[in-house]
Motif scaffolding. Structure first.
Motif, mmCIF file in Angstrom:
data_model
loop_
_atom_site.group_PDB
_atom_site.id
_atom_site.type_symbol
_atom_site.label_atom_id
_atom_site.label_comp_id
_atom_site.label_asym_id
_atom_site.label_seq_id
_atom_site.Cartn_x
_atom_site.Cartn_y
_atom_site.Cartn_z
ATOM 1 N N VAL A 127 -16.570 23.233 -19.199
ATOM 2 C CA VAL A 127 -16.764 23.314 -20.649
ATOM 3 C C VAL A 127 -15.417 23.316 -21.361
ATOM 4 C CG1 VAL A 127 -17.698 24.699 -22.538
ATOM 5 C CG2 VAL A 127 -18.983 24.469 -20.406
ATOM 6 N N LYS A 128 -14.462 24.042 -20.816
ATOM 7 C CA LYS A 128 -13.127 24.044 -21.421
ATOM 8 C C LYS A 128 -12.520 22.647 -21.385
ATOM 9 C CE LYS A 128 -8.661 26.395 -21.444
ATOM 10 N NZ LYS A 128 -7.909 25.140 -21.662
ATOM 11 N N PHE A 129 -12.727 21.927 -20.279
ATOM 12 C CA PHE A 129 -12.234 20.554 -20.160
ATOM 13 C C PHE A 129 -12.802 19.677 -21.277
ATOM 14 C CE2 PHE A 129 -12.939 16.220 -18.528
ATOM 15 C CZ PHE A 129 -11.643 15.852 -18.205
ATOM 16 N N LEU A 130 -14.087 19.833 -21.570
ATOM 17 C CA LEU A 130 -14.716 19.065 -22.638
ATOM 18 C C LEU A 130 -14.162 19.452 -24.008
ATOM 19 C CD1 LEU A 130 -18.431 19.198 -21.424
ATOM 20 C CD2 LEU A 130 -16.989 17.152 -21.504
ATOM 21 N N LEU A 131 -14.053 20.747 -24.256
ATOM 22 C CA LEU A 131 -13.645 21.208 -25.583
ATOM 23 C C LEU A 131 -12.163 20.997 -25.848
ATOM 24 C CD1 LEU A 131 -15.709 24.510 -25.812
ATOM 25 C CD2 LEU A 131 -16.213 22.309 -26.899
ATOM 26 N N ASP A 132 -11.346 20.961 -24.814
ATOM 27 C CA ASP A 132 -9.917 20.713 -25.013
ATOM 28 C C ASP A 132 -9.686 19.375 -25.706
ATOM 29 O OD1 ASP A 132 -9.073 23.092 -23.989
ATOM 30 O OD2 ASP A 132 -8.480 22.314 -22.032
ATOM 31 N N THR A 133 -10.405 18.347 -25.263
ATOM 32 C CA THR A 133 -10.278 17.007 -25.868
ATOM 33 C C THR A 133 -11.667 16.378 -25.940
ATOM 34 O OG1 THR A 133 -8.129 16.808 -24.772
ATOM 35 C CG2 THR A 133 -8.999 14.830 -25.825
ATOM 36 N N PRO A 134 -12.422 16.643 -27.013
ATOM 37 C CA PRO A 134 -13.763 16.063 -27.115
ATOM 38 C C PRO A 134 -13.768 14.536 -26.981
ATOM 39 C CG PRO A 134 -13.491 17.785 -28.740
ATOM 40 C CD PRO A 134 -12.127 17.572 -28.116
ATOM 41 N N GLN A 135 -12.778 13.900 -27.559
ATOM 42 C CA GLN A 135 -12.594 12.457 -27.417
ATOM 43 C C GLN A 135 -11.150 12.143 -27.705
ATOM 44 O OE1 GLN A 135 -11.931 10.003 -30.102
ATOM 45 N NE2 GLN A 135 -11.338 11.850 -31.244
ATOM 46 N N GLN A 136 -10.697 10.979 -27.250
ATOM 47 C CA GLN A 136 -9.347 10.508 -27.541
ATOM 48 C C GLN A 136 -9.363 8.993 -27.529
ATOM 49 O OE1 GLN A 136 -6.538 10.758 -24.101
ATOM 50 N NE2 GLN A 136 -8.071 12.157 -23.241
ATOM 51 N N ASP A 137 -8.216 8.404 -27.840
ATOM 52 C CA ASP A 137 -8.148 6.942 -27.919
ATOM 53 C C ASP A 137 -8.234 6.269 -26.558
ATOM 54 O OD1 ASP A 137 -7.783 7.290 -30.607
ATOM 55 O OD2 ASP A 137 -5.724 6.539 -30.676
ATOM 56 N N GLY A 138 -7.744 6.921 -25.503
ATOM 57 C CA GLY A 138 -7.565 6.264 -24.214
ATOM 58 C C GLY A 138 -8.856 5.902 -23.514
ATOM 59 N N GLY A 139 -8.712 5.076 -22.464
ATOM 60 C CA GLY A 139 -9.884 4.664 -21.699
ATOM 61 C C GLY A 139 -9.504 3.925 -20.435
ATOM 62 N N GLN A 140 -10.518 3.411 -19.761
ATOM 63 C CA GLN A 140 -10.349 2.666 -18.530
ATOM 64 C C GLN A 140 -11.153 1.379 -18.596
ATOM 65 O OE1 GLN A 140 -10.380 4.409 -14.753
ATOM 66 N NE2 GLN A 140 -9.238 6.229 -15.333
ATOM 67 N N TRP A 141 -10.929 0.519 -17.611
ATOM 68 C CA TRP A 141 -11.552 -0.798 -17.596
ATOM 69 C C TRP A 141 -13.068 -0.724 -17.697
ATOM 70 C CZ3 TRP A 141 -10.882 -5.821 -18.306
ATOM 71 C CH2 TRP A 141 -11.867 -6.693 -17.842
ATOM 72 N N ASP A 142 -13.714 0.047 -16.845
ATOM 73 C CA ASP A 142 -15.174 0.088 -16.852
ATOM 74 C C ASP A 142 -15.720 0.594 -18.177
ATOM 75 O OD1 ASP A 142 -15.797 -0.924 -14.249
ATOM 76 O OD2 ASP A 142 -15.107 0.954 -13.388
ATOM 77 N N MET A 143 -14.960 1.417 -18.865
ATOM 78 C CA MET A 143 -15.386 1.905 -20.165
ATOM 79 C C MET A 143 -15.354 0.798 -21.222
ATOM 80 S SD MET A 143 -13.387 5.563 -19.894
ATOM 81 C CE MET A 143 -13.656 6.066 -21.601
ATOM 82 N N VAL A 144 -14.331 -0.030 -21.181
ATOM 83 C CA VAL A 144 -14.266 -1.115 -22.169
ATOM 84 C C VAL A 144 -15.301 -2.187 -21.866
ATOM 85 C CG1 VAL A 144 -12.534 -2.705 -21.185
ATOM 86 C CG2 VAL A 144 -12.571 -2.296 -23.630
ATOM 87 N N VAL A 145 -15.615 -2.384 -20.580
ATOM 88 C CA VAL A 145 -16.684 -3.311 -20.211
ATOM 89 C C VAL A 145 -18.006 -2.868 -20.831
ATOM 90 C CG1 VAL A 145 -18.109 -4.104 -18.270
ATOM 91 C CG2 VAL A 145 -15.621 -4.166 -18.101
ATOM 92 N N SER A 146 -18.285 -1.575 -20.786
ATOM 93 C CA SER A 146 -19.530 -1.053 -21.363
ATOM 94 C C SER A 146 -19.623 -1.376 -22.851
ATOM 95 C CB SER A 146 -19.604 0.461 -21.157
ATOM 96 O OG SER A 146 -19.608 0.795 -19.790
ATOM 97 N N LEU A 147 -18.503 -1.304 -23.549
ATOM 98 C CA LEU A 147 -18.489 -1.613 -24.981
ATOM 99 C C LEU A 147 -18.714 -3.094 -25.234
ATOM 100 C CD1 LEU A 147 -15.444 0.610 -25.958
ATOM 101 C CD2 LEU A 147 -17.835 1.089 -26.450
ATOM 102 N N PHE A 148 -18.059 -3.949 -24.470
ATOM 103 C CA PHE A 148 -18.219 -5.390 -24.658
ATOM 104 C C PHE A 148 -19.661 -5.817 -24.386
ATOM 105 C CE2 PHE A 148 -13.527 -5.797 -23.304
ATOM 106 C CZ PHE A 148 -13.111 -5.581 -24.606
ATOM 107 N N GLU A 149 -20.241 -5.261 -23.343
ATOM 108 C CA GLU A 149 -21.601 -5.645 -22.977
ATOM 109 C C GLU A 149 -22.615 -5.206 -24.035
ATOM 110 O OE1 GLU A 149 -21.335 -5.775 -18.101
ATOM 111 O OE2 GLU A 149 -22.039 -3.936 -19.068
ATOM 112 N N LYS A 150 -22.360 -4.093 -24.692
ATOM 113 C CA LYS A 150 -23.322 -3.574 -25.676
ATOM 114 C C LYS A 150 -23.066 -4.109 -27.080
ATOM 115 C CE LYS A 150 -25.548 0.762 -27.044
ATOM 116 N NZ LYS A 150 -25.636 2.218 -26.762
ATOM 117 N N TYR A 151 -21.783 -4.240 -27.452
ATOM 118 C CA TYR A 151 -21.456 -4.553 -28.843
ATOM 119 C C TYR A 151 -20.769 -5.897 -29.044
ATOM 120 C CZ TYR A 151 -22.604 0.354 -29.594
ATOM 121 O OH TYR A 151 -23.248 1.563 -29.651
ATOM 122 N N GLY A 152 -20.435 -6.608 -27.973
ATOM 123 C CA GLY A 152 -19.768 -7.888 -28.120
ATOM 124 C C GLY A 152 -18.362 -7.747 -28.674
ATOM 125 N N VAL A 153 -17.830 -8.839 -29.187
ATOM 126 C CA VAL A 153 -16.505 -8.858 -29.798
ATOM 127 C C VAL A 153 -16.545 -9.728 -31.039
ATOM 128 C CG1 VAL A 153 -15.289 -8.504 -27.607
ATOM 129 C CG2 VAL A 153 -15.721 -10.826 -28.413
#
Length: 444
Positions: A127-153
């Protein structure tokens, strides 16, 4: 425990003053700075920007004061293909469009993780890990793939940059403030015993507030748009009423399921030839989890070279700030001489740096070239960064082969370059790493 006694400190003074080299270095470094004073001239000579394989000289993009390198790197691989396929000039896809949907999806991901951990105490590490940084700008390849597949470009001209996409600090501060508040609201509702339907209604209200906040900062993303351009032969092309998903399928036309993430993590807890995932790492709920195949570094480089020899650039993640001169655009393990000058011996190997929090993946870029010797072995690498054209060679960097060995952690290549054995290992049930494992680091 032992305190520092004055007689011990006196010995340190004496040892320092007995070495005249230290006085010379003190003068040089105090006036010019540490790294400038220790940079080796030979590093620039050994890393001239000339390569036997050189796939692109397209203008370099600029992520500015944001942590969107992983998006920029992916979209750069796409735009290289589009520039070639459609004979475009100076073309970019909208990084802000992907940024909007990532913030939206990460907010939902966070709230779902809060609900999934609602039975844990606030003081628990997860829980502390989640609350320390609820979200941030960074990411990884598989995460950006999920966005492209759902929302296109979409083209950058359709959804341009805003102040908040180019400089995301204030947006992140406010969004994390909202998400921590939302976490408290949801946890307290569960504690009060509300039924699941009421909880879902409340979560949707909170997401509406977040959606509104993002749209006011970044702009409301288009649902449909018109696209027109002139090619290098000055021929005019136009198409109307496209959705972002339709645009991706027609103009990018890459099947992202054909790509896999390959890592090099030489730590004892991660045997080679195994697949891995990271608990609680992701952005789009319901998407495929992040997955890697861990291989030895020589094999990782072989795969990257094979893809570039086939004419395709390579998304990769590294610790960009290590042994690096940003202005010159040189990343070289031996660029700074700490040993003969300051008598400092940096003996940690790659595994030790990972285990002891000295290094992890911090930044994603694109490999667009490599210089091979007569035996086909790599000597240096051409790197497309996303820091604009005022650094390096018009924005392109050079990485020595030794730097790649020590500070590169991930590449993305087509499955076709993997051996049958590697493909089976990648598809096998992955070993689950802790949320705070260094291989779960987000590129920024």
């Amino acid at each position: 425990m032992h305190s520092l006694e004055q007689n011990f400190t006196d010995k340190l003074y004496a040892a320092y003053e007995a070495n005249p080299k230290y006085a010379a270095l003190e003068n040089a470094i105090s006036h010019n700075g540490l790294l400038v004073s220790l940079e080796k001239r030979s590093s620039a000579v050994d890393n001239t920007p000339v390569f036997s394989i050189d796939l692109t000289k397209d203008k370099v993009s600029n992520q500015k004061a944001s942590g969107r390198c992983w998006m920029f790197a992916a979209l750069n691989t796409f735009r290289h293909k589009m520039i070639s396929d459609f004979q475009l000039e100076d073309f970019e896809l909208s990084q802000a469009h992907t940024f909007f949907w990532d913030k939206y999806e990460k907010s939902n991901w966070f709230l779902e993780q809060i609900l999934a951990t609602v039975d844990l105490e606030l003081t628990s590490r997860k829980v502390k890990f989640l609350l320390d940084t609820p979200q941030q700008d960074g990411g990884q390849w598989d995460m950006v793939v999920s966005l492209f597949e759902k929302y296109g470009v979409v083209p950058k001209a359709i959804y341009p940059e805003s102040v908040s996409s180019s400089n995301s600090r204030e947006l992140n501060q406010m969004l994390n403030k909202l998400l921590r508040q939302d976490a408290q609201i949801l946890r307290e509702l569960v504690k009060d015993g509300v039924d699941p339907s009421t909880l879902q209604v409340k979560k949707e209200e909170l997401l509406q507030e977040i959606f509104n906040f993002l749209a006011m900062n970044l702009g409301l993303p288009p649902r449909r748009f018109d696209f027109s351009y002139r090619d290098k032969e000055n021929h005019f092309h136009s198409e109307n009423n496209l959705t972002p998903q339709e645009f991706y399928r027609k103009y990018v036309d890459l099947h992202l399921d054909d790509y896999v993430s390959i890592i090099n993590a030489p730590t004892a807890d991660k045997p080679y030839g195994r697949s891995y995932t990271v608990e609680m790492l992701g952005n789009v709920v319901g998407s495929k989890p992040v997955r890697y195949l861990n291989v030895e570094m020589d094999r990782l480089k072989e795969l990257a070279i094979a893809q570039m020899q086939a004419g395709e650039t390579v998304w990769f993640g590294s610790d960009v700030g290590q042994s690096s001169n940003r202005k010159a655009g040189i990343m070289d393990k031996g660029i700074y001489d700490f040993t003969s000058s300051m008598d400092l011996h940096l003996t940690q190997d790659k595994a030790g740096r990972l285990d002891y929090s000295e290094s992890l993946m911090t930044h994603a870029m694109v490999l667009t070239g490599v210089d091979l010797d007569e035996d086909g072995r790599s000597k240096k690498w051409k790197v497309e960064n996303s820091w604009g054209d005022k650094v390096g060679n018009k924005g392109y960097f050079v990485a020595s082969d030794a730097w790649m060995d020590q500070y590169t952690y991930q590449i993305v290549v087509r499955k076709e370059f993997l051996s049958a054995e590697e493909l089976v290992a990648y598809e096998a049930e992955p070993i689950v790493l802790a949320p705070w494992d260094p291989m779960g680091a987000l590129a920024k």
